[in-house]
Design a protein around this motif. Structure first.
Motif, PDB file in Angstrom:
ATOM      1  N   PRO A  86      52.240  33.476   1.413  1.00 44.28           N
ATOM      2  CA  PRO A  86      52.084  34.217   2.668  1.00 44.28           C
ATOM      3  C   PRO A  86      50.629  34.246   3.140  1.00 44.28           C
ATOM      4  CG  PRO A  86      52.540  35.709   0.843  1.00 44.28           C
ATOM      5  CD  PRO A  86      52.656  34.315   0.307  1.00 44.28           C
ATOM      6  N   ASP A  87      49.696  33.889   2.258  1.00 41.33           N
ATOM      7  CA  ASP A  87      48.273  33.844   2.598  1.00 41.33           C
ATOM      8  C   ASP A  87      47.827  32.451   3.035  1.00 41.33           C
ATOM      9  OD1 ASP A  87      48.011  36.552   1.851  1.00 41.33           O
ATOM     10  OD2 ASP A  87      47.766  35.976  -0.247  1.00 41.33           O
ATOM     11  N   ALA A  88      48.724  31.709   3.669  1.00 40.84           N
ATOM     12  CA  ALA A  88      48.431  30.317   4.053  1.00 40.84           C
ATOM     13  C   ALA A  88      47.168  30.202   4.898  1.00 40.84           C
ATOM     14  CB  ALA A  88      49.619  29.718   4.797  1.00 40.84           C
ATOM     15  N   ARG A  89      46.992  31.120   5.815  1.00 41.63           N
ATOM     16  CA  ARG A  89      45.810  31.070   6.699  1.00 41.63           C
ATOM     17  C   ARG A  89      44.522  31.119   5.890  1.00 41.63           C
ATOM     18  NH1 ARG A  89      44.983  34.962  11.929  1.00 41.63           N
ATOM     19  NH2 ARG A  89      42.971  34.169  12.558  1.00 41.63           N
ATOM     20  N   GLU A  90      44.437  32.050   4.947  1.00 43.70           N
ATOM     21  CA  GLU A  90      43.236  32.202   4.135  1.00 43.70           C
ATOM     22  C   GLU A  90      43.066  31.021   3.174  1.00 43.70           C
ATOM     23  OE1 GLU A  90      45.601  34.619   4.516  1.00 43.70           O
ATOM     24  OE2 GLU A  90      44.457  35.813   5.957  1.00 43.70           O
ATOM     25  N   VAL A  91      44.168  30.572   2.580  1.00 38.64           N
ATOM     26  CA  VAL A  91      44.116  29.426   1.663  1.00 38.64           C
ATOM     27  C   VAL A  91      43.592  28.199   2.403  1.00 38.64           C
ATOM     28  CG1 VAL A  91      45.533  27.825   0.313  1.00 38.64           C
ATOM     29  CG2 VAL A  91      45.899  30.293   0.103  1.00 38.64           C
ATOM     30  N   PHE A  92      44.114  27.970   3.605  1.00 38.21           N
ATOM     31  CA  PHE A  92      43.680  26.818   4.394  1.00 38.21           C
ATOM     32  C   PHE A  92      42.214  26.941   4.790  1.00 38.21           C
ATOM     33  CE2 PHE A  92      43.074  24.597   8.452  1.00 38.21           C
ATOM     34  CZ  PHE A  92      43.336  23.304   8.025  1.00 38.21           C
ATOM     35  N   ALA A  93      41.814  28.110   5.266  1.00 39.49           N
ATOM     36  CA  ALA A  93      40.419  28.306   5.689  1.00 39.49           C
ATOM     37  C   ALA A  93      39.452  28.083   4.532  1.00 39.49           C
ATOM     38  CB  ALA A  93      40.237  29.703   6.282  1.00 39.49           C
ATOM     39  N   THR A  94      39.795  28.606   3.366  1.00 43.66           N
ATOM     40  CA  THR A  94      38.943  28.434   2.185  1.00 43.66           C
ATOM     41  C   THR A  94      38.866  26.966   1.784  1.00 43.66           C
ATOM     42  OG1 THR A  94      39.458  30.659   1.410  1.00 43.66           O
ATOM     43  CG2 THR A  94      38.649  29.093  -0.243  1.00 43.66           C
ATOM     44  N   HIS A  95      40.004  26.298   1.800  1.00 49.30           N
ATOM     45  CA  HIS A  95      40.016  24.882   1.418  1.00 49.30           C
ATOM     46  C   HIS A  95      39.237  24.031   2.425  1.00 49.30           C
ATOM     47  CE1 HIS A  95      41.502  21.476  -0.862  1.00 49.30           C
ATOM     48  NE2 HIS A  95      41.670  20.871   0.295  1.00 49.30           N
ATOM     49  N   LEU A  96      39.439  24.305   3.704  1.00 50.21           N
ATOM     50  CA  LEU A  96      38.711  23.567   4.741  1.00 50.21           C
ATOM     51  C   LEU A  96      37.208  23.765   4.596  1.00 50.21           C
ATOM     52  CD1 LEU A  96      38.687  21.800   7.282  1.00 50.21           C
ATOM     53  CD2 LEU A  96      39.035  23.904   8.619  1.00 50.21           C
TER      54      LEU A  96
END
Length: 109
Positions: A86-96
């Motif tokens: 459910p934290d996809a937004r944060e996971v993506f931002a951190t990875h990017l």
């Protein structure tokens, strides 16, 4: 579309897919991730069609088709990521941010 709207759309698509899935359990997750392969294949098909590389079909696609298929890949990947967390937004931002840092050596584009 603003960042907030993008993630709202991803959440809505995720919920819609969950409500309409044909299988449950681990298979549902696997199929959602495998959908990426299908979408990438459609990008390849569009590139081949846009460049006329299939002599039997000739030029069957446009570069607009390629762009559209690439967008489908991005949407599918984000929905798959949302399926995993459910934290996809944060996971993506951190990875990017990590990829950007590694790739640009600390330089800003």
């Amino acid at each position: 579309m603003a960042d907030e709207e993008v993630w709202k759309a991803i959440d809505d698509l995720h919920a819609w897919l969950d409500a309409n899935k044909a299988v449950d359990g681990p298979e549902a997750l696997l199929l959602r991730v495998l959908k990426l392969s299908e979408e990438v294949g459609e990008v390849a098909q569009a590139v081949i069609g846009a460049t006329g590389q299939n002599p039997r079909k000739g030029t069957s696609h446009t570069w607009d088709d390629v762009r559209s298929e690439l967008c489908d890949v991005v949407i599918t990947a984000l929905v798959a990521l949302r399926t995993l967390t459910p934290d996809a937004r944060e996971v993506f931002a951190t990875h990017l941010a990590g990829v950007t840092e590694r790739s640009l050596d600390g330089r800003t584009p």
